[in-house]
Enzyme design. Structure first.
Site, PDB file in Angstrom:
ATOM      1  N   ASN A 147       0.835  -1.212   0.000  1.00 24.67           N
ATOM      2  CA  ASN A 147       0.000   0.000   0.000  1.00 24.67           C
ATOM      3  C   ASN A 147       0.863   1.252   0.000  1.00 24.67           C
ATOM      4  OD1 ASN A 147      -3.072  -0.388   0.155  1.00 24.67           O
ATOM      5  ND2 ASN A 147      -2.297  -1.998   1.495  1.00 24.67           N
ATOM      6  N   ASN A 193      -5.999   5.170   8.230  1.00 17.61           N
ATOM      7  CA  ASN A 193      -5.637   3.751   8.229  1.00 17.61           C
ATOM      8  C   ASN A 193      -6.415   3.055   7.119  1.00 17.61           C
ATOM      9  OD1 ASN A 193      -4.531   1.266   9.259  1.00 17.61           O
ATOM     10  ND2 ASN A 193      -6.527   0.814  10.156  1.00 17.61           N
ATOM     11  N   HIS A 221      -7.951  -0.768   6.282  1.00 16.86           N
ATOM     12  CA  HIS A 221      -8.238  -2.050   6.923  1.00 16.86           C
ATOM     13  C   HIS A 221      -8.909  -2.959   5.890  1.00 16.86           C
ATOM     14  CE1 HIS A 221      -9.070  -4.818  10.182  1.00 16.86           C
ATOM     15  NE2 HIS A 221     -10.269  -4.981   9.663  1.00 16.86           N
ATOM     16  N   LEU A 264      -9.577   0.438  18.160  1.00 19.49           N
ATOM     17  CA  LEU A 264      -8.926  -0.270  17.051  1.00 19.49           C
ATOM     18  C   LEU A 264      -9.897  -0.519  15.884  1.00 19.49           C
ATOM     19  CD1 LEU A 264      -6.270  -1.858  16.248  1.00 19.49           C
ATOM     20  CD2 LEU A 264      -7.455  -3.892  17.092  1.00 19.49           C
ATOM     21  N   ASP A 265      -9.447  -0.170  14.660  1.00 23.24           N
ATOM     22  CA  ASP A 265     -10.231  -0.411  13.439  1.00 23.24           C
ATOM     23  C   ASP A 265     -11.626   0.211  13.505  1.00 23.24           C
ATOM     24  OD1 ASP A 265      -8.067  -1.788  12.390  1.00 23.24           O
ATOM     25  OD2 ASP A 265      -8.774  -3.712  13.144  1.00 23.24           O
TER      26      ASP A 265
HETATM   27  C1  GAR Z   1      -3.111  -4.665   3.966  1.00 21.00           C
HETATM   28  O1  GAR Z   1      -4.030  -5.602   3.467  1.00 21.00           O
HETATM   29  C2  GAR Z   1      -3.769  -3.754   4.977  1.00 21.00           C
HETATM   30  O2  GAR Z   1      -5.103  -3.457   4.661  1.00 21.00           O
HETATM   31  C3  GAR Z   1      -3.679  -4.579   6.236  1.00 21.00           C
HETATM   32  O3  GAR Z   1      -2.413  -5.161   6.193  1.00 21.00           O
HETATM   33  C4  GAR Z   1      -2.045  -5.350   4.820  1.00 21.00           C
HETATM   34  C5  GAR Z   1      -0.691  -4.732   4.628  1.00 21.00           C
HETATM   35  O4  GAR Z   1      -0.185  -5.014   3.355  1.00 21.00           O
HETATM   36  N1  GAR Z   1      -3.877  -3.787   7.409  1.00 21.00           N
HETATM   37  C6  GAR Z   1      -4.487  -4.217   8.511  1.00 21.00           C
HETATM   38  O5  GAR Z   1      -4.887  -5.357   8.657  1.00 21.00           O
HETATM   39  C7  GAR Z   1      -4.644  -3.172   9.615  1.00 21.00           C
HETATM   40  N2  GAR Z   1      -5.594  -3.588  10.595  1.00 21.00           N
HETATM   41  P1  GAR Z   1       0.960  -4.109   2.737  1.00 21.00           P
HETATM   42  O6  GAR Z   1       2.082  -4.072   3.779  1.00 21.00           O
HETATM   43  O7  GAR Z   1       1.389  -4.841   1.508  1.00 21.00           O
HETATM   44  O8  GAR Z   1       0.398  -2.756   2.457  1.00 21.00           O
END
Ligand code: GAR
Length: 209
Positions: A14, A107, A109, A144-145
């Protein structure tokens, strides 16, 4: 020119999508730094390769959340951020930290919040048998979230989907959704007032649907 600081814990796909969009779309913003709580986060190498400042605040070396968050805040503030972007930053944050960046921390999610907060969201979605799943960008609040939703992207859950296939389809959407939301912010078209999200130009919102 606004300063964006991105926090990661791992892969950083991301973050990559944000860096690419900021550069190719000519945002009035620069990615001032990418900061990780894990020294081995693969995303750090991408940022370094793009000439972006990187830093590590190793969460393992702190015995409590408050001390880690204080150290993290100090590192973030070196870059005078207008916006802090959590991109796969897998830490629960203290209220004091969240308060410091109220209204200027986003953020992403991987679920259609309020459904499936926490971990293993794709497993949760499959177990629940929902027909639709997706991703949410929201302002960060102490819970959270949770926090006011800026935008969501939806994907259908298909017969035969596994956690991996579903995660991959959601991730494709994340890589469009997050740049869209961050761009709104840096163009002063997204804000939060009294807990309500305000988007001043709906045309862009329509364009990504
Ligand atoms: C992503 O899918 C993001 O939405 C999630 O972690 C992944 C990170 O991927 N985030 C969460 O779960 C936060 N609660 P990336 O490092 O390749 O961006």
């Amino acid at each position: 020119m606004k300063n964006i600081v991105i926090l990661i814990s791992g892969r950083g796909s991301n973050m990559e999508a944000l860096v690419r969009a900021a550069q190719s779309e000519g945002w009035p913003a620069r990615i001032a730094a990418v900061i990780s709580n894990r020294p081995d986060a693969p995303g750090l190498a991408f940022a370094q390769g793009r000439g972006i400042a990187t830093a590590v605040v190793p969460s393992k070396q702190f015995s409590n959340r408050a001390d880690f968050d204080a150290a993290l805040q100090q590192e973030i503030d070196r870059f005078a951020p207008d916006l802090v972007v959590l991109a796969g930053f897998m830490r629960v944050l203290t209220d004091a930290f969240v308060e410091q960046y109220a209204g200027r921390m986003l953020n992403i999610h991987p679920s259609l919040l309020p459904a499936f907060p926490g971990l293993a969201t794709h497993r949760q979605a499959l177990d629940a048998g929902v027909p639709e799943h997706g991703a949410t960008v929201h302002f960060v609040t102490a819970e959270l979230d949770h926090g006011p939703v800026v935008a969501q992207a939806r994907v259908g859950v298909l017969p035969g989907d596994t956690e991996a296939t579903l995660a991959a389809r959601v991730l494709v959407e994340e890589h469009k959704l997050y740049p869209y939301a961050v761009r709104l912010f840096v163009e002063d078209r997204l804000s939060i007032e009294h807990g309500e999200v305000r988007v001043s130009d709906a045309r862009v919102a329509d364009a990504i649907r």
